[in-house]
Design an enzyme around this catalytic site. Structure first.
Site, mmCIF file in Angstrom:
data_model
loop_
_atom_site.group_PDB
_atom_site.id
_atom_site.type_symbol
_atom_site.label_atom_id
_atom_site.label_comp_id
_atom_site.label_asym_id
_atom_site.label_seq_id
_atom_site.Cartn_x
_atom_site.Cartn_y
_atom_site.Cartn_z
ATOM 1 N N HIS A 38 0.857 -1.184 0.000
ATOM 2 C CA HIS A 38 0.000 0.000 0.000
ATOM 3 C C HIS A 38 0.895 1.236 0.000
ATOM 4 O O HIS A 38 2.132 1.119 -0.050
ATOM 5 C CB HIS A 38 -0.954 -0.027 1.203
ATOM 6 C CG HIS A 38 -0.264 -0.269 2.514
ATOM 7 N ND1 HIS A 38 0.606 0.645 3.069
ATOM 8 C CD2 HIS A 38 -0.300 -1.318 3.368
ATOM 9 C CE1 HIS A 38 1.063 0.170 4.211
ATOM 10 N NE2 HIS A 38 0.538 -1.031 4.415
ATOM 11 N N HIS A 41 3.989 1.406 2.272
ATOM 12 C CA HIS A 41 5.198 0.740 1.768
ATOM 13 C C HIS A 41 5.865 1.590 0.693
ATOM 14 O O HIS A 41 7.093 1.730 0.661
ATOM 15 C CB HIS A 41 4.846 -0.610 1.129
ATOM 16 C CG HIS A 41 4.260 -1.624 2.064
ATOM 17 N ND1 HIS A 41 2.980 -2.093 1.952
ATOM 18 C CD2 HIS A 41 4.810 -2.272 3.128
ATOM 19 C CE1 HIS A 41 2.755 -3.002 2.884
ATOM 20 N NE2 HIS A 41 3.837 -3.114 3.635
#
Ligand code: PAF
Length: 285
Positions: A38, A41
């Site tokens: 997501h 990250h």
């Protein structure tokens, strides 16, 4: 080693990873993940790319850090999408080992970080940080990063890794990165996908509760119990939410604070929505 249609090279074993690293000397930033990426990250990846010549991301759902009855089997996975996102983000290599490669038959070596793992998530999930520390050391050994990027959302994990790096002289710079949130305040997490629509709508209560305590802190409140109570009261107002714990702890040792709080402190919370545990925190002072 697999070429990935112009995307990052995909490396599957420690030997492949190390050979690639030997062929690519220089400053390397590393983002360890369990995949199902997501924007949180991807923010770590962007930071790594800004600060290093090379960026490597690992994707490995580490069975060792899941307890019996936890969500290892159903942890969300989407390797094709992850590789596409990492190609778009411009990472240089993806390290994607399997459990059989990481823990072959006969495996019996573990890393235990002592004091800082005893409370909070360490108490709620026995064995979890032994699994995290072990896998992160193995990943560091294969990738040999200059810097490694970890989100502040997993606040205890960050402190455990720092301690391990310091205690074992690993020579890796651990870079903490700010929590990335949805527009309504919910901290991004791969596990948010477990929430039902009703639970998802209620979930921003976690950040609202921390905000209330943080504004009391900003207004001068220093009593540990009053700050914890402020969080608990807001969470109690949401029928779908169940407070598992709220902690106000020393920012480094994570020892629970009582009475008047002077130094930097970590206010952290775990709230359950059905079977899903949402973690969040704010650093005070
Ligand atoms: O934070 C995570 O995703 C994991 O705990 C980590 C650091 C990748 C180790 O498996």
């Amino acid at each position: 080693m697999a070429e990935n249609g112009g995307g990052p090279v995909v490396l599957s074993t420690p030997a492949e990873m190390r050979a690639w690293r030997r062929a690519h000397p220089g400053e390397l930033g590393f983002v360890p993940t369990m995949g199902y990426l997501h924007d949180g990250h991807l923010a770590l990846v962007q930071r790594s790319k800004q600060e290093n010549a090379l960026t490597v991301v690992s994707i490995f759902v580490n069975p060792m850090q899941f307890g019996p009855g936890e969500d290892f089997e159903r942890y969300p996975r989407d390797e094709a999408r992850d590789l596409r996102l990492l190609a778009e983000a411009g990472v240089d290599a993806v390290y994607l080992p399997t459990p059989a490669v990481m823990y072959p038959p006969g495996y019996q070596t573990y890393v235990t970080v002592e004091e800082v793992t005893k409370r909070l998530e360490g108490a709620a999930r026995p064995g979890h940080f032994r699994g995290v520390a072990t896998v992160v050391l193995k990943l560091f050994n294969a990738v040999e990063p200059t810097r490694a990027y970890f989100g502040r959302k997993d606040a205890q994990q960050l402190r455990v890794i720092r301690r391990m790096v310091q205690d074992l002289d690993l020579g890796v710079e651990v870079v903490p990165c700010d929590i990335v949130r949805e527009p309504d305040g919910l901290a991004m997490s791969s596990r948010n996908v477990y929430l039902s629509p009703e639970q998802r709508a209620a979930a921003p209560v976690v950040k609202r509760a921390l905000d209330v305590a943080a504004s009391r802190w900003a207004a001068g409140e220093r009593e540990a119990e009053a700050l914890r109570r402020a969080v608990a009261e807001v969470v109690a107002g949401e029928p779908l939410a169940a407070l598992e714990y709220v902690s106000l702890a020393d920012d480094v040792t994570l020892e629970e604070l009582e009475g008047r709080v002077e130094g930097p402190a970590l206010l952290s919370v775990v709230v359950r929505f059905g079977a899903t545990r949402l973690l969040d925190n704010v650093e005070l002072g």
